[in-house]
Write an enzyme that holds these catalytic residues in place. Structure first.
Site, short mmCIF file in Angstrom:
data_model
loop_
_atom_site.label_atom_id
_atom_site.label_comp_id
_atom_site.label_asym_id
_atom_site.label_seq_id
_atom_site.Cartn_x
_atom_site.Cartn_y
_atom_site.Cartn_z
N ASN A 25 -6.62 29.44 19.85
CA ASN A 25 -7.78 27.86 19.47
C ASN A 25 -8.29 28.20 18.62
O ASN A 25 -9.48 26.78 18.44
CB ASN A 25 -8.18 27.47 21.45
CG ASN A 25 -8.55 28.41 22.21
OD1 ASN A 25 -7.83 29.52 22.07
ND2 ASN A 25 -10.21 28.89 21.99
N ARG B 253 -33.15 31.78 14.99
CA ARG B 253 -32.76 32.74 16.22
C ARG B 253 -32.20 34.01 16.00
O ARG B 253 -32.39 35.23 16.25
CB ARG B 253 -32.23 32.58 17.98
CG ARG B 253 -33.14 32.18 18.75
CD ARG B 253 -32.46 31.35 19.81
NE ARG B 253 -31.14 31.21 19.72
CZ ARG B 253 -30.76 29.61 19.67
NH1 ARG B 253 -31.81 28.53 19.56
NH2 ARG B 253 -29.88 29.84 19.73
N CYS C 271 -9.62 21.38 20.44
CA CYS C 271 -8.42 22.33 19.79
C CYS C 271 -7.78 22.32 20.50
O CYS C 271 -6.26 22.01 20.32
CB CYS C 271 -9.26 23.73 20.30
SG CYS C 271 -10.35 23.29 22.23
N THR D 238 -22.61 32.78 12.92
CA THR D 238 -21.87 34.49 14.50
C THR D 238 -21.93 33.52 15.78
O THR D 238 -21.64 34.93 16.55
CB THR D 238 -24.14 34.54 14.70
OG1 THR D 238 -24.70 33.31 15.40
CG2 THR D 238 -24.89 34.33 13.76
N GLY D 239 -20.55 32.78 15.77
CA GLY D 239 -21.18 32.07 16.88
C GLY D 239 -19.18 32.35 16.69
O GLY D 239 -18.37 32.58 15.80
N GLN E 202 -6.01 26.77 29.18
CA GLN E 202 -6.74 26.72 27.86
C GLN E 202 -7.48 28.08 28.47
O GLN E 202 -8.11 28.18 30.07
CB GLN E 202 -8.10 25.86 28.37
CG GLN E 202 -6.69 24.56 27.42
CD GLN E 202 -8.00 23.41 27.79
OE1 GLN E 202 -7.41 22.25 27.56
NE2 GLN E 202 -9.14 23.19 26.27
N VAL F 252 -15.98 30.66 16.08
CA VAL F 252 -16.04 29.30 15.82
C VAL F 252 -16.23 30.02 13.86
O VAL F 252 -15.22 29.69 13.48
CB VAL F 252 -15.30 28.44 15.32
CG1 VAL F 252 -15.13 27.36 14.52
CG2 VAL F 252 -14.89 27.97 17.43
N HIS G 71 -4.47 28.46 23.87
CA HIS G 71 -4.17 27.63 24.58
C HIS G 71 -3.04 27.12 24.69
O HIS G 71 -2.23 27.56 23.81
CB HIS G 71 -4.95 26.84 24.19
CG HIS G 71 -6.36 26.16 23.99
ND1 HIS G 71 -8.08 26.86 24.76
CD2 HIS G 71 -7.43 25.49 23.78
CE1 HIS G 71 -8.50 27.12 24.64
NE2 HIS G 71 -8.86 25.66 23.50
#
Length: 354
Positions: free
Chosen positions: A325, A45, A140, A17-18, A167, A20, A252
């Site tokens: 990144n 969660r 990254c 769910t993030g 960044q 990345v 970045h």
């Protein structure tokens, strides 16, 4: 449309769910990775949350309840705390972990890999009977840097690198992106600007501070670049870094000064980089003849611009380097590691090996 291969690999994405994790799922589909099954995992969660995989929708399952003994590859992007506890367990179950956190990067037992630079270490590692079954993704900012440095190092041997990074806030996760968005809106509506994720206001500002400060005055982010470049590319290279957070959502950028052992002209460097894997040179001496982070977002390449000779040191060269990144700096590199292993026939689906 997602094409599932009957004799493909069972892949789990932890932290699905993030930022990345979602990018990992997208890249697996984009590159037609040979999967028979893809499972999206996260903490309790996020159970039941829906994430996209091509035209399909996956319901997120709880990592702690997943049976990794039936999984071939785990793309781990859940942070160092989770990885420290779970990556060895997953590896011990026979599932190969490709970890995006900083947890295992500096462990001598774990290879730190950027495929364009040091894919050769994979064969030896995968052949070890007592391996942890963990491969680490670099930071990254390091990933794009070593992609650009490797072909130049092969030609003229790098002595020293001075790099200043610019960044994006996505390097700090969803919270970083949300803070830039929130603060920008607040400034335009003349409301109070609150800094929560970052130490100072990030909207229309720069913060020369990423990660924690160390005793020598460098930050952990700067230390990571120094140590990781040595591990991936060459332990003899001297590198100093200044890492800066900028009000950009994705990609970045880096200003890089390199000192070589032997002469290397700007023209020759351009020719070398143009033919190097993962590199794309956009370097015209005219208005707009260079790449910015906005243009690099969503792209796979490490873009290199502003290549020029640095007359302040012997055998010096300077250039500008930009990359997404979330992709080359994280998700793409992880998938490329898996592809390198499969292409070298270092891993077979366990369903076939049984």
């Amino acid at each position: 449309m997602v094409l599932k291969v009957a004799d493909g690999f069972r892949v789990a994405v932890v932290g699905a769910t993030g930022n990345v994790g979602r990018e990992m799922l997208s890249i697996l589909e984009e590159r037609a990775f040979p999967v028979s099954e893809v499972v999206a995992l996260a903490s309790s969660r996020s159970q039941g949350t829906e994430v996209s995989f091509g035209d399909s929708v996956l319901k997120v399952q709880v990592m702690e309840r997943h049976d990794f003994a039936n999984t071939d590859i785990c793309l781990m992007s859940a942070g160092s705390t989770v990885s420290k506890e779970w990556s060895p367990r997953i590896g011990a179950a026979g599932c190969l972990v490709i970890d995006n956190s900083s947890c295992w990067r500096y462990d001598e037992r774990v290879p730190l890999v950027v495929p364009e630079v040091n894919a050769h270490v994979l064969a030896d590692y995968m052949g070890q009977k007592d391996k942890l079954n963990i491969i680490a993704n670099p930071n990254c900012s390091t990933a794009q840097l070593v992609v650009a440095l490797k072909p130049l190092h092969d030609r003229a041997k790098i002595r020293r690198v001075v790099v200043s990074t610019y960044q994006s806030v996505s390097g700090a996760g969803k919270e970083g992106m949300e803070e830039l968005d929130r603060q920008t809106k607040a400034l335009y509506s003349l409301q109070e600007v609150a800094a929560k994720k970052f130490t100072k206001r990030i909207a229309f500002n720069l913060i020369p501070h990423i990660d924690v400060f160390m005793e020598d005055g460098f930050t952990k982010e700067e230390w990571k670049m120094m140590v990781e470049t040595k591990k991936i590319l060459d332990p003899k290279i001297k590198l100093t870094a200044t890492c800066v957070r900028v009000p950009v959502f994705i990609s970045h950028s880096e200003s890089v000064n390199v000192e070589f052992e032997t002469p290397l002209s700007a023209d020759e460097a351009r020719d070398i980089l143009r033919s190097a894997p993962g590199c794309l040179v956009i370097d015209k001496h005219e208005d707009g003849g260079y790449i910015t982070p906005h243009e690099a977002a969503g792209e796979d390449a490490t873009y290199i611009s502003r290549i020029r000779e640095d007359s302040t040191v012997e055998n010096g060269l300077a250039f500008w380097c930009v990359s997404d990144n979330l992709r080359k700096g994280a998700a793409l590199n992880a998938v490329q590691i898996a592809e390198a292993i499969i292409n070298r026939k270092l891993l077979r689906p366990r369903a076939l090996a049984a």
